[in-house]
Design a protein around this motif. Structure first.
Motif, mmCIF file in Angstrom:
data_model
loop_
_atom_site.group_PDB
_atom_site.id
_atom_site.type_symbol
_atom_site.label_atom_id
_atom_site.label_comp_id
_atom_site.label_asym_id
_atom_site.label_seq_id
_atom_site.Cartn_x
_atom_site.Cartn_y
_atom_site.Cartn_z
ATOM 1 N N GLY A 95 13.727 -22.159 12.052
ATOM 2 C CA GLY A 95 13.231 -21.928 10.695
ATOM 3 C C GLY A 95 13.472 -20.502 10.257
ATOM 4 N N THR A 96 13.530 -20.297 8.947
ATOM 5 C CA THR A 96 13.730 -18.960 8.385
ATOM 6 C C THR A 96 12.700 -18.700 7.292
ATOM 7 O OG1 THR A 96 15.261 -19.675 6.631
ATOM 8 C CG2 THR A 96 16.232 -19.130 8.783
ATOM 9 N N GLY A 97 12.467 -17.422 7.017
ATOM 10 C CA GLY A 97 11.550 -17.056 5.940
ATOM 11 C C GLY A 97 11.822 -15.640 5.476
ATOM 12 N N SER A 98 11.282 -15.277 4.336
ATOM 13 C CA SER A 98 11.473 -13.923 3.810
ATOM 14 C C SER A 98 10.330 -13.558 2.883
ATOM 15 C CB SER A 98 12.813 -13.787 3.079
ATOM 16 O OG SER A 98 12.894 -14.691 1.991
ATOM 17 N N ALA A 99 10.199 -12.279 2.613
ATOM 18 C CA ALA A 99 9.159 -11.794 1.704
ATOM 19 C C ALA A 99 9.645 -10.507 1.054
ATOM 20 C CB ALA A 99 7.858 -11.537 2.457
ATOM 21 N N LEU A 100 9.353 -10.376 -0.227
ATOM 22 C CA LEU A 100 9.725 -9.183 -0.985
ATOM 23 C C LEU A 100 8.488 -8.618 -1.674
ATOM 24 C CD1 LEU A 100 12.987 -10.572 -2.580
ATOM 25 C CD2 LEU A 100 12.885 -8.669 -0.951
ATOM 26 N N PRO A 101 8.432 -7.311 -1.853
ATOM 27 C CA PRO A 101 7.320 -6.711 -2.588
ATOM 28 C C PRO A 101 7.252 -7.241 -4.024
ATOM 29 C CG PRO A 101 8.532 -5.031 -1.391
ATOM 30 C CD PRO A 101 9.347 -6.286 -1.315
ATOM 31 N N ARG A 102 6.128 -7.007 -4.667
ATOM 32 C CA ARG A 102 5.926 -7.509 -6.032
ATOM 33 C C ARG A 102 6.800 -6.781 -7.049
ATOM 34 N NH1 ARG A 102 0.723 -6.824 -4.008
ATOM 35 N NH2 ARG A 102 0.368 -4.932 -5.245
ATOM 36 N N THR A 103 7.128 -5.524 -6.779
ATOM 37 C CA THR A 103 7.776 -4.683 -7.788
ATOM 38 C C THR A 103 9.284 -4.602 -7.571
ATOM 39 O OG1 THR A 103 5.785 -3.340 -8.005
ATOM 40 C CG2 THR A 103 7.849 -2.378 -8.824
ATOM 41 N N ARG A 104 10.038 -5.044 -8.590
ATOM 42 C CA ARG A 104 11.501 -4.937 -8.553
ATOM 43 C C ARG A 104 11.923 -3.801 -9.468
ATOM 44 N NH1 ARG A 104 16.145 -9.325 -10.333
ATOM 45 N NH2 ARG A 104 15.436 -8.743 -12.422
ATOM 46 N N VAL A 105 12.829 -2.956 -8.984
ATOM 47 C CA VAL A 105 13.274 -1.785 -9.740
ATOM 48 C C VAL A 105 14.782 -1.880 -9.974
ATOM 49 C CG1 VAL A 105 13.444 0.739 -9.764
ATOM 50 C CG2 VAL A 105 11.449 -0.369 -8.736
ATOM 51 N N SER A 106 15.195 -1.833 -11.231
ATOM 52 C CA SER A 106 16.605 -1.880 -11.589
ATOM 53 C C SER A 106 17.218 -0.493 -11.499
ATOM 54 C CB SER A 106 16.784 -2.420 -13.012
ATOM 55 O OG SER A 106 16.265 -1.478 -13.944
ATOM 56 N N ASN A 107 18.543 -0.442 -11.518
ATOM 57 C CA ASN A 107 19.229 0.855 -11.542
ATOM 58 C C ASN A 107 18.829 1.657 -12.773
ATOM 59 O OD1 ASN A 107 20.550 0.206 -9.186
ATOM 60 N ND2 ASN A 107 22.470 -0.369 -10.188
ATOM 61 N N ALA A 108 18.707 0.976 -13.907
ATOM 62 C CA ALA A 108 18.344 1.670 -15.143
ATOM 63 C C ALA A 108 16.961 2.304 -15.038
ATOM 64 C CB ALA A 108 18.391 0.700 -16.323
ATOM 65 N N GLU A 109 16.025 1.573 -14.427
ATOM 66 C CA GLU A 109 14.683 2.137 -14.235
ATOM 67 C C GLU A 109 14.720 3.321 -13.268
ATOM 68 O OE1 GLU A 109 11.506 -1.401 -14.505
ATOM 69 O OE2 GLU A 109 13.201 -1.845 -13.185
ATOM 70 N N LEU A 110 15.533 3.215 -12.235
ATOM 71 C CA LEU A 110 15.646 4.307 -11.273
ATOM 72 C C LEU A 110 16.249 5.546 -11.926
ATOM 73 C CD1 LEU A 110 15.069 4.829 -8.273
ATOM 74 C CD2 LEU A 110 17.423 4.152 -7.782
ATOM 75 N N ALA A 111 17.178 5.325 -12.847
ATOM 76 C CA ALA A 111 17.840 6.443 -13.535
ATOM 77 C C ALA A 111 16.876 7.242 -14.408
ATOM 78 C CB ALA A 111 18.997 5.920 -14.378
ATOM 79 N N GLU A 112 15.704 6.669 -14.691
ATOM 80 C CA GLU A 112 14.698 7.394 -15.475
ATOM 81 C C GLU A 112 14.016 8.483 -14.658
ATOM 82 O OE1 GLU A 112 12.017 4.510 -17.025
ATOM 83 O OE2 GLU A 112 13.539 3.531 -18.287
ATOM 84 N N ARG A 113 14.097 8.375 -13.316
ATOM 85 C CA ARG A 113 13.437 9.370 -12.462
ATOM 86 C C ARG A 113 14.398 10.116 -11.550
ATOM 87 N NH1 ARG A 113 9.855 6.098 -8.030
ATOM 88 N NH2 ARG A 113 9.658 8.223 -7.234
#
Length: 321
Positions: free
Chosen positions: A9-27
């Motif tokens: 069996g396989t599984g995965s989990a991701l944090p709630r917050t997704r950040v785009s390149n455009a959002e990253l470029a703001e900081r």
């Protein structure tokens, strides 16, 4: 009959917050075009304060258990690969054990950075075949955002957080199902090419990721192509026999160059770096779970996993699903 570790069996989990390149470029002094052109990355997930390596690992483990049709009480071995544990000690694997409600079993962490999941799979495979456990949870989980220098655009744009997990089960088989071969390597003289500039025994601080990108790229393509060739040679198979390659999701250019060097069909390479960025030890099991759940990887397929990370460490595994 042959006793092998099979993928149950396989599984995965991701944090709630997704950040785009455009959002990253703001900081950060960067742009979507700059990041995509050099890496293929478009998004990454960043853990919130209440999301840790252990909590993400536990969520991925629960998915993998459900897919395998097993209960936490069935697990006799938990190996968690990470470079970003919740604490220096105890091992985050023991935290996962408690979070999922698994009883007394073997539980420990493996530290081999981006290759950690391949190292953990190899250790689990060996332990299952020697009877140490019947079912194992092998997890790659990272919160790399905690060790990034957000002023260094050459590294902070590359990484993300997440977890992936597999259940491996010992089973007597009369065919080639299961893990067929694994190969691991390390060369410590390159440790200064990709490292964290802190640690309990040196600075007493957590530190930040530092990387010489050009050198890492060069070694990655050479080492990954070589170790993939090794596991195929060990199994008596050729690149044309491979149904799917699940590579470490560090950089699209590395993945493409490695496939080209080995003559692998790019259409048979699972690519998630655009959505998750580099999640270090989590990247291979995350990509594997995605390809299993969307139906690309099917029972009977020959799958090759590979990764290279700081150390340098690198490895590969061939398995029949």
């Amino acid at each position: 009959m042959t006793l092998r570790a099979i993928l149950a069996g396989t599984g995965s989990a991701l944090p709630r917050t997704r950040v785009s390149n455009a959002e990253l470029a703001e900081r950060v002094d960067t742009s979507d075009e700059w990041i995509v052109e050099r890496t293929g990355i478009r998004f990454r997930y960043i853990a919130e304060p209440d999301e840790t390596t252990a909590t993400l690992g536990a969520a991925a483990a629960q998915q993998a258990l459900a897919a395998a049709g097993l209960q936490p009480s069935d697990i006799g071995l938990i190996i968690l690969a990470t470079a970003t544990p919740d604490n220096t000690f105890p091992a985050s694997a023991t935290k996962v054990q408690a979070l999922i409600g698994a009883p007394d079993c073997i539980a420990f962490d493996v530290a081999a950075v981006c290759s950690g999941f391949l190292y953990a799979v190899t250790v689990a495979d060996s332990m299952l075949r020697t009877g140490a456990a019947k079912h194992a949870l092998v997890i790659g989980s990272e919160t790399f955002s905690r060790i990034l220098d957000w002023e260094d655009r050459t590294t902070c744009v590359l990484f993300g957080d997440g977890a992936g997990a597999v259940v491996l089960s010992a089973k007597d088989v009369d065919d080639d199902q299961g893990i067929l071969a694994t190969r691991l390597h390390a060369d410590g003289k390159y440790s200064g090419m990709l490292y964290v500039d802190g640690g309990p025994s040196t600075t007493g601080t957590v530190g930040h990721v530092r990387m010489h990108g050009r050198e890492v790229f060069r070694h990655a393509v050479t080492n990954l192509a070589s170790v993939l060739g090794e596991v195929l040679e060990d199994t008596g198979l050729s690149p044309s026999d491979v149904d799917w390659v699940v590579p470490h999701q560090a950089n699209r250019r590395i993945i493409d160059a490695t496939a080209k060097k080995l003559g692998l069909d790019p259409a048979r390479v699972v690519m998630t770096v655009d959505q998750h960025a580099n999640t270090s030890a989590a990247s291979v099991p995350l990509a594997l779970d995605l390809a299993v759940r969307d139906g690309r990887i099917k029972r009977g397929d020959l799958v090759v996993l590979e990764a290279m990370g700081g150390g340098f460490t690198w490895g590969a595994a061939a398995l029949r699903v």
